[in-house]
Scaffold this motif. Structure first.
Motif, PDB file in Angstrom:
ATOM      1  N   SER A 212      11.287  -7.246   8.924  1.00  0.00           N
ATOM      2  CA  SER A 212      11.354  -5.613   7.911  1.00  0.00           C
ATOM      3  C   SER A 212      10.937  -4.534   8.040  1.00  0.00           C
ATOM      4  O   SER A 212       9.347  -4.911   7.490  1.00  0.00           O
ATOM      5  N   LEU A 213      10.727  -3.453   7.957  1.00  0.00           N
ATOM      6  CA  LEU A 213       9.926  -1.821   7.986  1.00  0.00           C
ATOM      7  C   LEU A 213       9.923  -2.310   6.058  1.00  0.00           C
ATOM      8  O   LEU A 213       9.062  -2.554   5.813  1.00  0.00           O
ATOM      9  N   LYS A 214      10.751  -2.620   5.713  1.00  0.00           N
ATOM     10  CA  LYS A 214      10.998  -2.850   3.994  1.00  0.00           C
ATOM     11  C   LYS A 214      10.690  -3.811   3.725  1.00  0.00           C
ATOM     12  O   LYS A 214       9.963  -3.285   2.345  1.00  0.00           O
ATOM     13  N   GLU A 215      10.623  -5.059   4.053  1.00  0.00           N
ATOM     14  CA  GLU A 215       9.036  -6.206   4.035  1.00  0.00           C
ATOM     15  C   GLU A 215       8.360  -6.062   3.798  1.00  0.00           C
ATOM     16  O   GLU A 215       7.147  -6.236   2.831  1.00  0.00           O
ATOM     17  N   ALA A 216       7.679  -5.142   4.447  1.00  0.00           N
ATOM     18  CA  ALA A 216       6.341  -4.952   4.654  1.00  0.00           C
ATOM     19  C   ALA A 216       5.865  -4.292   4.338  1.00  0.00           C
ATOM     20  O   ALA A 216       4.438  -3.609   4.534  1.00  0.00           O
ATOM     21  N   ARG A 217       6.722  -3.220   3.891  1.00  0.00           N
ATOM     22  CA  ARG A 217       5.904  -2.188   2.878  1.00  0.00           C
ATOM     23  C   ARG A 217       6.087  -2.843   1.752  1.00  0.00           C
ATOM     24  O   ARG A 217       4.570  -2.903   0.885  1.00  0.00           O
ATOM     25  N   GLN A 218       6.956  -3.638   0.923  1.00  0.00           N
ATOM     26  CA  GLN A 218       6.585  -4.793   0.022  1.00  0.00           C
ATOM     27  C   GLN A 218       5.499  -5.045   0.190  1.00  0.00           C
ATOM     28  O   GLN A 218       4.082  -5.304  -1.050  1.00  0.00           O
ATOM     29  N   ILE A 219       4.910  -6.165   0.945  1.00  0.00           N
ATOM     30  CA  ILE A 219       3.619  -6.511   1.103  1.00  0.00           C
ATOM     31  C   ILE A 219       2.207  -5.663   1.563  1.00  0.00           C
ATOM     32  O   ILE A 219       1.546  -5.728   0.743  1.00  0.00           O
ATOM     33  N   ARG A 220       3.183  -4.301   2.227  1.00  0.00           N
ATOM     34  CA  ARG A 220       1.485  -3.435   2.238  1.00  0.00           C
ATOM     35  C   ARG A 220       1.057  -3.516   0.339  1.00  0.00           C
ATOM     36  O   ARG A 220      -0.439  -2.861   0.490  1.00  0.00           O
ATOM     37  N   ASP A 221       2.513  -3.548  -0.425  1.00  0.00           N
ATOM     38  CA  ASP A 221       2.225  -2.561  -1.602  1.00  0.00           C
ATOM     39  C   ASP A 221       1.946  -3.231  -2.433  1.00  0.00           C
ATOM     40  O   ASP A 221       0.592  -3.242  -3.319  1.00  0.00           O
ATOM     41  N   GLU A 222       1.993  -4.605  -2.186  1.00  0.00           N
ATOM     42  CA  GLU A 222       1.381  -5.848  -3.177  1.00  0.00           C
ATOM     43  C   GLU A 222       0.285  -6.203  -2.894  1.00  0.00           C
ATOM     44  O   GLU A 222      -0.582  -6.622  -3.630  1.00  0.00           O
ATOM     45  N   SER A 223      -0.197  -5.999  -1.661  1.00  0.00           N
ATOM     46  CA  SER A 223      -1.375  -6.014  -1.236  1.00  0.00           C
ATOM     47  C   SER A 223      -2.692  -4.833  -1.788  1.00  0.00           C
ATOM     48  O   SER A 223      -3.425  -5.447  -1.937  1.00  0.00           O
ATOM     49  N   ALA A 224      -1.770  -4.039  -1.461  1.00  0.00           N
ATOM     50  CA  ALA A 224      -2.739  -2.276  -2.246  1.00  0.00           C
ATOM     51  C   ALA A 224      -3.118  -2.282  -3.760  1.00  0.00           C
ATOM     52  O   ALA A 224      -4.016  -1.714  -4.123  1.00  0.00           O
ATOM     53  N   SER A 225      -2.525  -3.200  -3.813  1.00  0.00           N
ATOM     54  CA  SER A 225      -2.310  -3.997  -5.581  1.00  0.00           C
ATOM     55  C   SER A 225      -3.675  -4.361  -5.519  1.00  0.00           C
ATOM     56  O   SER A 225      -4.555  -4.391  -6.483  1.00  0.00           O
ATOM     57  N   LEU A 226      -3.542  -5.705  -5.391  1.00  0.00           N
ATOM     58  CA  LEU A 226      -4.701  -6.932  -4.742  1.00  0.00           C
ATOM     59  C   LEU A 226      -6.456  -5.324  -4.651  1.00  0.00           C
ATOM     60  O   LEU A 226      -7.247  -5.340  -5.383  1.00  0.00           O
TER      61      LEU A 226
END
Length: 411
Positions: A69-83
């Motif tokens: 979902s959009l919410k889940e994709a945004r969460q993965i994006r945020d986690e990846s951006a943190s890395l």
């Protein structure tokens, strides 16, 4: 201005309205920087995360919509951006010579997280050994994908255990969350499988009526089911304890002289994650049942002896016995856990102290009363357990004279 910058979205509805075109194109999330949707000419929509690392533009393929979902994709994006902010690429390192196996990582997670957060990790270990390791244990942690996770979860669903499947999903999600924290994986594949597609919890209100109690236990006690299983299911109703606490009962915790059964560790509290000890005040009938079980168990440490010496019966032993007896009746379906609700309901209807009943269930009192009310209700609970046992035996004793007379008379 590039084509991707022309097409923006910020809601699920806007994503659904993105249709396939004559050419492949991308659309940009107006909220999460770097998150894109790739839309093919056949209408397949895939999530991309674009970022810059060490002066180079890179792209991470996250997963497909609507699986993710959009919410889940945004969460993965945020986690990846943190890395990325830490100078770490969120993409799997394909040049790694060695990679940790999931089973090895699981043992690390068990020691570093589960055993520190939970006083009794028994159920977690059971889930790992029985449901997860057999299917994922020999796969490299960073090579596990959504399909691998789905196979594990749906194996439980196909067996008819939706609630257990959801528990497996929950444990896997927490494990991959921690793996991301350690930098062992770029994203959490479990996020692609929403809980709502696995299991929807339905509040249970099933309890046995007086006539159902009489019919069920008459059928159970006169069946060919192994005697300790019958007595265990009867103890479940008489003592109000959970199935997990019953099957792990040890003789060293039962004091016949003091008429007490100490349960040093009960199911962890949902709010705190910590277990509490519990005391069961044993009635005459409960004591005689334990004496009968003691004769059967002999020198074994557990009340309900497993297949191997020194072990207790399996987690599903009482479930199997309960279902076997239930199949011989016309009584609507119920679970072993519903016996606790049955006892609680009848005791409340009979006018017993509700706080004493909650204490017998080992429930934590909430709110202000929970802070100040530390009473154990020993006197009330002792009297209540006596009257409850008398009541149940008034229903089931006469139809089961032969069963009870096979051992010392209980009455």
């Amino acid at each position: 201005m590039t084509e991707a910058e022309k097409i923006l979205f910020s809601t699920d509805r806007e994503i659904k309205n993105l249709k396939a075109g004559e050419k492949r194109y991308t659309a940009k999330d107006a909220v999460a920087n770097g998150l894109f949707l790739d839309i093919t000419t056949t209408g397949v929509k895939s999530w991309w995360y674009r970022y810059s690392l060490n002066g180079k533009q890179e792209r991470l393929v996250i997963g497909r919509y609507p699986d993710l979902s959009l919410k889940e994709a945004r969460q993965i994006r945020d986690e990846s951006a943190s890395l990325v902010a830490k100078g770490i690429s969120p993409k799997p390192n394909k040049n790694k010579v060695t990679s940790i196996l999931f089973s090895d990582y699981g043992e690390r997670y068990l020691n570093e997280v589960i055993k520190k957060e939970r006083k009794n990790p028994y159920n977690m270990i059971l889930c790992l050994n029985n449901d997860i390791y057999p299917m994922l244990g020999n796969i490299a942690l960073d090579q596990i994908n959504v399909d691998d996770v789905r196979r594990v979860i749906w194996r439980k669903k196909d067996q008819g255990y939706d609630a257990s499947a959801n528990q497996v999903r929950g444990l896997l999600k927490r494990m991959f969350d921690y793996a991301m924290t350690l930098g062992l994986v770029p994203f959490n594949p479990v996020l692609s499988i929403p809980t709502r597609h696995i299991y929807k919890a339905v509040p249970r209100n099933r309890y046995l009526s007086t006539s159902e109690i009489r019919t069920y236990y008459t059928t159970l006690l006169n069946s060919r089911i192994y005697r300790p299983r019958k007595l265990g299911l009867l103890l479940s109703l008489l003592t109000l304890i959970r199935k997990s606490e019953l099957l792990r009962a040890k003789w060293e915790h039962i004091d016949f002289e003091q008429r007490l059964w100490l349960i040093p560790e009960t199911k962890a509290d949902s709010a705190t994650g910590h277990s509490r000890e519990m005391v069961v005040y044993m009635s005459d009938q409960v004591i005689e049942i334990f004496k009968d079980l003691n004769t059967i168990a002999g020198d074994e440490p557990y009340v309900f002896v497993g297949r191997k010496s020194g072990t207790h019966i399996s987690h599903n032993a009482f479930n199997t016995a309960q279902k076997s007896a239930l199949s011989l009746t016309n009584i609507p379906d119920f679970t072993v856990h519903d016996l606790r609700r049955t006892a609680s309901t009848h005791l409340n209807e009979q006018g017993f102290n509700s706080d004493a009943i909650e204490a017998c269930l080992n429930h934590t009192m909430r709110g202000v009363r929970g802070v100040y009310n530390k009473a154990k209700y020993e006197k009330e609970r002792t009297e209540m357990m006596k009257k409850w046992s008398d009541y149940i035996f008034s229903l089931i004793y006469e139809p089961n004279l032969i069963f009870f007379n096979k051992s010392k008379n209980i009455g």
